[in-house]
Design an enzyme around this catalytic site. Structure first.
Site, PDB file in Angstrom:
ATOM      1  N   GLU A 155      52.013  30.130  51.193  1.00  0.00           N
ATOM      2  CA  GLU A 155      52.014  28.671  51.411  1.00  0.00           C
ATOM      3  C   GLU A 155      53.425  28.106  51.591  1.00  0.00           C
ATOM      4  O   GLU A 155      53.831  27.155  50.924  1.00  0.00           O
ATOM      5  CB  GLU A 155      51.280  27.986  50.248  1.00  0.00           C
ATOM      6  CG  GLU A 155      49.844  28.477  50.124  1.00  0.00           C
ATOM      7  CD  GLU A 155      49.081  27.867  48.968  1.00  0.00           C
ATOM      8  OE1 GLU A 155      49.595  26.950  48.306  1.00  0.00           O
ATOM      9  OE2 GLU A 155      47.952  28.326  48.711  1.00  0.00           O
ATOM     10  N   ASP A 199      48.823  31.682  54.194  1.00  0.00           N
ATOM     11  CA  ASP A 199      48.792  30.207  54.091  1.00  0.00           C
ATOM     12  C   ASP A 199      47.362  29.691  54.269  1.00  0.00           C
ATOM     13  O   ASP A 199      46.439  30.474  54.563  1.00  0.00           O
ATOM     14  CB  ASP A 199      49.746  29.574  55.117  1.00  0.00           C
ATOM     15  CG  ASP A 199      50.487  28.359  54.531  1.00  0.00           C
ATOM     16  OD1 ASP A 199      51.694  28.189  54.811  1.00  0.00           O
ATOM     17  OD2 ASP A 199      49.843  27.592  53.771  1.00  0.00           O
ATOM     18  N   GLU A 262      41.053  34.597  51.602  1.00  0.00           N
ATOM     19  CA  GLU A 262      40.524  33.872  50.436  1.00  0.00           C
ATOM     20  C   GLU A 262      39.296  33.028  50.787  1.00  0.00           C
ATOM     21  O   GLU A 262      39.112  31.947  50.290  1.00  0.00           O
ATOM     22  CB  GLU A 262      41.600  32.942  49.834  1.00  0.00           C
ATOM     23  CG  GLU A 262      42.924  33.610  49.533  1.00  0.00           C
ATOM     24  CD  GLU A 262      43.934  32.678  48.904  1.00  0.00           C
ATOM     25  OE1 GLU A 262      43.561  31.594  48.421  1.00  0.00           O
ATOM     26  OE2 GLU A 262      45.127  33.035  48.864  1.00  0.00           O
TER      27      GLU A 262
HETATM   28  O1  G3I Z   1      42.022  32.093  31.741  1.00  0.00           O
HETATM   29  C1  G3I Z   1      43.053  31.234  31.221  1.00  0.00           C
HETATM   30  C2  G3I Z   1      42.617  30.653  29.891  1.00  0.00           C
HETATM   31  O2  G3I Z   1      42.515  31.712  28.940  1.00  0.00           O
HETATM   32  C3  G3I Z   1      43.658  29.637  29.428  1.00  0.00           C
HETATM   33  O3  G3I Z   1      43.209  29.026  28.225  1.00  0.00           O
HETATM   34  C4  G3I Z   1      43.824  28.580  30.521  1.00  0.00           C
HETATM   35  C5  G3I Z   1      44.831  27.523  30.151  1.00  0.00           C
HETATM   36  O4  G3I Z   1      46.117  28.069  30.251  1.00  0.00           O
HETATM   37  O5  G3I Z   1      44.290  29.227  31.725  1.00  0.00           O
HETATM   38  C6  G3I Z   1      43.320  30.109  32.216  1.00  0.00           C
HETATM   39  O6  G3I Z   1      43.840  30.704  33.369  1.00  0.00           O
HETATM   40  C7  G3I Z   1      43.750  29.884  34.538  1.00  0.00           C
HETATM   41  C8  G3I Z   1      43.186  30.788  35.635  1.00  0.00           C
HETATM   42  O7  G3I Z   1      43.156  30.089  36.889  1.00  0.00           O
HETATM   43  C9  G3I Z   1      41.782  31.278  35.325  1.00  0.00           C
HETATM   44  O8  G3I Z   1      40.893  30.225  35.316  1.00  0.00           O
HETATM   45  C10 G3I Z   1      45.163  29.462  34.922  1.00  0.00           C
HETATM   46  O9  G3I Z   1      45.663  28.556  33.956  1.00  0.00           O
HETATM   47  C11 G3I Z   1      45.100  28.752  36.273  1.00  0.00           C
HETATM   48  O10 G3I Z   1      46.432  28.460  36.724  1.00  0.00           O
HETATM   49  C12 G3I Z   1      44.477  29.704  37.312  1.00  0.00           C
HETATM   50  O11 G3I Z   1      44.311  28.979  38.520  1.00  0.00           O
HETATM   51  C13 G3I Z   1      44.301  29.810  39.704  1.00  0.00           C
HETATM   52  C14 G3I Z   1      45.222  29.134  40.725  1.00  0.00           C
HETATM   53  O12 G3I Z   1      45.176  29.833  41.975  1.00  0.00           O
HETATM   54  C15 G3I Z   1      46.657  29.133  40.230  1.00  0.00           C
HETATM   55  O13 G3I Z   1      47.073  30.461  40.028  1.00  0.00           O
HETATM   56  C16 G3I Z   1      42.866  29.859  40.241  1.00  0.00           C
HETATM   57  O14 G3I Z   1      42.052  30.612  39.358  1.00  0.00           O
HETATM   58  C17 G3I Z   1      42.867  30.512  41.611  1.00  0.00           C
HETATM   59  O15 G3I Z   1      41.559  30.439  42.191  1.00  0.00           O
HETATM   60  C18 G3I Z   1      43.858  29.816  42.553  1.00  0.00           C
HETATM   61  O16 G3I Z   1      43.872  30.560  43.734  1.00  0.00           O
HETATM   62  C19 G3I Z   1      44.676  29.992  44.787  1.00  0.00           C
HETATM   63  C20 G3I Z   1      45.422  31.119  45.478  1.00  0.00           C
HETATM   64  O17 G3I Z   1      46.231  31.810  44.554  1.00  0.00           O
HETATM   65  C21 G3I Z   1      46.235  30.580  46.652  1.00  0.00           C
HETATM   66  N1  G3I Z   1      45.370  29.842  47.579  1.00  0.00           N
HETATM   67  C22 G3I Z   1      44.629  28.743  46.946  1.00  0.00           C
HETATM   68  C23 G3I Z   1      43.756  29.297  45.816  1.00  0.00           C
HETATM   69  C24 G3I Z   1      42.906  28.196  45.199  1.00  0.00           C
HETATM   70  O18 G3I Z   1      43.728  27.238  44.587  1.00  0.00           O
END
Ligand code: G3I
Length: 347
Positions: A155, A199, A262
């Site tokens: 991105e 991206d 994705e």
């Molecule tokens: O599982 C932990 C939990 O134990 C904890 O209590 C909580 C609070 O800290 O966090 C949880 O983890 C979260 C994780 O998702 C699982 O749900 C992370 O904080 C959170 O940041 C993470 O978000 C991910 C996000 O990217 C940021 O990394 C999403 O799952 C994921 O689907 C999303 O994926 C992105 C791609 O990398 C890039 N393209 C867009 C896509 C969607 O946003």
């Protein structure tokens, strides 16, 4: 058989019938996705999900590639003291090895993540460029020989297509230089992995897509070992027909392998008031267009087709709207019409 006994057995059978999950009206019977596709099929996954035997089985049966959804990113790996933790990504890598699945690394450099340890780096102790290189060498090096590829930069392009996003990395190392360096460091760590630029909204925003392609060309011209383009394909069911076909064909114009990296098709993000039945039909159309557009690519350019999850229950989009159902399998892991539409379009 006395009435009471017959009644007991009858009521037991009736109870059993309603305890069995009723096949959703939408369930379709389908061969495993990876058996239907002449290219690698992937899914995003979180290490905790691999403890769910039903989901782990659905993954192993249907895909040949895994992308860690978040546990191979800086937000998981980089600790506040600058240390690294790899327990979760290692569990995903182990599952991939156990089930002979490819591992795809996501993602090394992302504007959206600049952990405290980097942001507050004491440059008197370790220079920023050294810490940046050390991070990439450590992460890519750890999965050398297993990861088939990496989203090295994720991105980078501004939504309006006017240039690239600002980030800690661009400010510290230079808007273009931080990207060029990232590919060289990744290549230094792994001589074989395919190195992608990834991206999103490239199907919605032709100007953003044009800037994305210009960035890819500039990286190649600068000698960066860029070897593939990822188009995330987070779209909605009302995506304009033809937009995906145009985007994938345009992205393939550089001749590099393409990763649909994705994909999900949101019902809830579709605009306007449409019945769920109409949204579901549109969703199938969008998945079919993506499959057909990917099949239209030369085989050498079909790197992989990755869904951002398999079961609706695990989709990140359900955090936005719990009723959304963006993926190919329902909450119980049953294939939906969208899965059949995607598979039929491969023929
Ligand atoms: O599982 C932990 C939990 O134990 C904890 O209590 C909580 C609070 O800290 O966090 C949880 O983890 C979260 C994780 O998702 C699982 O749900 C992370 O904080 C959170 O940041 C993470 O978000 C991910 C996000 O990217 C940021 O990394 C999403 O799952 C994921 O689907 C999303 O994926 C992105 C791609 O990398 C890039 N393209 C867009 C896509 C969607 O946003």
């Amino acid at each position: 058989m006395s009435l009471s006994r017959r009644a007991v057995i009858g009521s037991a059978l009736a109870l059993a019938a309603c305890e069995r999950p009723r096949p959703s009206a939408a369930a379709v019977s389908l061969a495993p996705l990876k058996a239907l596709a002449p290219f690698p099929v992937g899914t995003a996954v979180q290490s905790a999900q691999l403890q769910d035997a039903a989901l782990a089985g659905l993954i192993a049966e249907n895909v040949s590639q895994l992308t860690p959804e978040w546990e191979m990113k800086m937000e998981y790996i980089v600790q506040d003291d600058g240390g690294f933790r790899f327990d979760a990504p290692d569990r995903i890598a182990a599952f991939a090895r156990e089930h002979r699945l490819r591992l795809f690394g996501h993602t090394l450099v992302w504007y959206a993540q600049s952990p405290k340890a980097f942001a507050e780096l004491d440059e008197r102790r370790v220079a920023f460029p050294d810490a940046y290189r050390n991070y990439i060498l450590a992460v890519v090096g750890r999965y050398r020989g297993q990861a088939v590829g990496w989203d090295v930069v994720n991105e980078a392009v501004a939504e309006d297509g006017e240039g690239w996003r600002d980030s800690l990395w661009s400010r510290k190392l230079g808007p273009f230089e931080h990207m060029r360096l990232a590919y060289h460091h990744a290549r230094e760590a792994d001589p074989d992995a395919a190195l992608f630029l990834n991206d999103y909204n490239l199907e919605y925003l032709p100007k953003k897509r044009a800037t994305f392609l210009k960035l890819a060309e500039r990286l190649l011209a600068a000698g960066a070992p860029l070897s593939g383009l990822g188009t995330q394909t987070h779209v909605a069911a009302d995506l304009e027909p033809g937009a995906l076909k145009a985007a994938i064909a345009d992205l393939a114009s550089l001749g590099l392998p393409i990763h649909v990296s994705e994909m999900d098709v949101s019902l809830a993000r579709a605009k306007g008031f449409r019945s769920r039945a109409d949204l579901v039909a549109d969703q199938g159309r969008v998945y079919a267009e993506a499959a057909r557009a990917f099949m239209d690519l030369p085989a050498a350019q079909r790197f992989a087709f990755t869904f951002w999850g398999l079961r609706d229950a695990e989709s990140w989009l359900k955090r936005e709207k719990a009723w959304d159902a963006p993926l190919l399998f329902d909450d119980m892991g049953r294939a939906k019409p969208a899965a059949a539409a995607w598979a039929d379009a491969l023929r």
